[in-house]
Scaffold this motif. Structure first.
Motif, PDB file in Angstrom:
ATOM      1  N   LYS A  89       0.835  -1.200   0.000  1.00  0.00           N
ATOM      2  CA  LYS A  89       0.000   0.000   0.000  1.00  0.00           C
ATOM      3  C   LYS A  89       0.865   1.242   0.000  1.00  0.00           C
ATOM      4  O   LYS A  89       0.565   2.210  -0.675  1.00  0.00           O
ATOM      5  N   GLN A 184     -15.701  -1.137  -5.360  1.00  0.00           N
ATOM      6  CA  GLN A 184     -14.530  -1.814  -5.889  1.00  0.00           C
ATOM      7  C   GLN A 184     -13.415  -0.787  -6.082  1.00  0.00           C
ATOM      8  O   GLN A 184     -13.683   0.378  -6.380  1.00  0.00           O
ATOM      9  N   CYS A 185     -12.187  -1.231  -5.910  1.00  0.00           N
ATOM     10  CA  CYS A 185     -11.071  -0.323  -6.146  1.00  0.00           C
ATOM     11  C   CYS A 185     -11.151   0.192  -7.588  1.00  0.00           C
ATOM     12  O   CYS A 185     -11.425  -0.572  -8.512  1.00  0.00           O
ATOM     13  N   HIS A 225      -8.758   6.301   1.718  1.00  0.00           N
ATOM     14  CA  HIS A 225      -8.321   4.980   1.218  1.00  0.00           C
ATOM     15  C   HIS A 225      -8.297   4.939  -0.314  1.00  0.00           C
ATOM     16  O   HIS A 225      -8.433   3.880  -0.920  1.00  0.00           O
ATOM     17  N   THR A 248      -7.892   0.995  -1.343  1.00  0.00           N
ATOM     18  CA  THR A 248      -7.813   0.371  -0.020  1.00  0.00           C
ATOM     19  C   THR A 248      -6.488   0.728   0.644  1.00  0.00           C
ATOM     20  O   THR A 248      -5.872  -0.077   1.338  1.00  0.00           O
ATOM     21  N   SER A 252      -7.015  -0.015   6.082  1.00  0.00           N
ATOM     22  CA  SER A 252      -8.202  -0.495   5.374  1.00  0.00           C
ATOM     23  C   SER A 252      -8.076  -1.985   5.163  1.00  0.00           C
ATOM     24  O   SER A 252      -6.992  -2.496   4.920  1.00  0.00           O
ATOM     25  N   THR A 253      -9.203  -2.669   5.265  1.00  0.00           N
ATOM     26  CA  THR A 253      -9.169  -4.120   5.115  1.00  0.00           C
ATOM     27  C   THR A 253      -9.667  -4.580   3.753  1.00  0.00           C
ATOM     28  O   THR A 253      -9.752  -5.758   3.487  1.00  0.00           O
ATOM     29  N   GLY A 254     -10.033  -3.635   2.900  1.00  0.00           N
ATOM     30  CA  GLY A 254     -10.502  -3.997   1.567  1.00  0.00           C
ATOM     31  C   GLY A 254     -10.969  -2.764   0.826  1.00  0.00           C
ATOM     32  O   GLY A 254     -11.081  -1.690   1.406  1.00  0.00           O
ATOM     33  N   CYS A 255     -11.223  -2.927  -0.467  1.00  0.00           N
ATOM     34  CA  CYS A 255     -11.634  -1.774  -1.280  1.00  0.00           C
ATOM     35  C   CYS A 255     -12.946  -1.196  -0.765  1.00  0.00           C
ATOM     36  O   CYS A 255     -13.947  -1.904  -0.639  1.00  0.00           O
ATOM     37  N   HIS A 256     -12.927   0.070  -0.418  1.00  0.00           N
ATOM     38  CA  HIS A 256     -14.147   0.779  -0.026  1.00  0.00           C
ATOM     39  C   HIS A 256     -13.836   2.261   0.042  1.00  0.00           C
ATOM     40  O   HIS A 256     -12.676   2.671  -0.021  1.00  0.00           O
TER      41      HIS A 256
END
Ligand SMILES: [Zn+2]
Length: 274
Positions: A89, A184-185, A225, A248, A252-256
């Motif tokens: 990241k 989604q990213c 993010h 993300t 962050s734990t995922g795309c959002h």
């Protein structure tokens, strides 16, 4: 186990156990300070909140805030949540300015600028009228509702504003400073209203790539993010303009998309404005 205990104690000794950050916000909010002072407080709050959320010691965050290094120095985490993925990241963050091309993933929605289309009339005019009529801190939820446009074409709540179990530390009682929306990213992120970009870059305390827009009269929105940004500090944006692509980065734990609304430097529930 020891780390969790220490963190719990640290959290309890700073912000109180039941409603930690809210109390801190209420007690430290400067009522008569100038806007600059409010903005400094805002940054301070952001740093300490993100610091605690991401496991960085609050004292470290406070010390850095005091030295003005908050946005340029990364404090090594003492917690277990900084996984090896963070290295990737950070690498992505390094190319933030270069705005890497992101191809739309399968199933990605087509952006049709919902915020401009869905709101009839002159939404920014309504917002300006609302903000100029009274102190933004006294605006009721009934009055503010609907005055900001959606930052994504489709708003699907992934995690609401307020107290929650931290998705990163697993600890209870984390104050979530914004609304998390599933995206989604690479999804287009839009300005919630017209304004001026006051920050576009890396937020070292959890926000990852972050954009902040000042809408005037103490109202700001932040977008976190992000995988990339297409705006620069000082740039004027219009409601519905695509300002970034979701991602993300950061804590962050995922795309959002983590979306915040700030009133006089303090976060409020975005749902009261959307
Ligand atoms: Zn969030």
């Amino acid at each position: 186990m020891t780390t969790q205990t220490v963190r719990g104690r640290r959290r309890a000794s700073g912000p109180a156990s039941e409603y930690p950050v809210a109390e801190a916000v209420m007690t430290v909010r400067p009522r008569d300070a100038h806007r600059d002072a409010r903005r400094r407080k805002s940054l301070f709050n952001q740093v300490t909140d993100f610091a605690s959320a991401s496991g960085v010691g609050q004292k470290a965050g406070i010390a850095l805030a005091a030295t003005g290094l908050v946005l340029t120095v990364t404090v090594p985490s003492t917690g277990p949540m900084m996984s090896t993925a963070d290295t990737g990241k950070n690498a992505a963050a390094a190319s933030f300015a270069a705005q890497p091309e992101v191809s739309a993933a399968a199933g990605a929605k087509i952006d049709f600028n919902r915020t401009s289309v869905a709101t009839k009339g002159d939404p920014d005019g309504k917002l300006k009228q609302l903000l100029s009529a009274q102190s933004v801190g006294t605006i009721t939820r009934a009055a503010s509702a609907g005055s900001l446009g959606a930052p994504l074409e489709h708003l699907v709540t992934a995690s609401p504003f307020g107290f929650r179990v931290s998705p990163i530390t697993g600890g209870a009682g984390e104050f979530h400073r914004g609304q998390d929306y599933a995206a989604q990213c690479g999804t287009s992120v839009m300005a919630a209203a017209s304004g001026t970009v006051t920050f576009s870059g890396w937020h070292a305390y959890g926000g990852g790539n972050r954009v902040v827009i000042d809408h005037g009269n103490g109202l700001e929105t932040t977008y976190n993010h992000l995988s990339s940004s297409s705006v620069q500090v000082g740039q004027k944006v219009s409601r519905g303009d695509v300002i970034a692509l979701s991602g993300t980065t950061g804590a962050s734990t995922g795309c959002h998309l983590h979306f915040e609304v700030m009133v006089n430097g303090d976060v409020v529930d975005p749902l009261g404005w959307l």
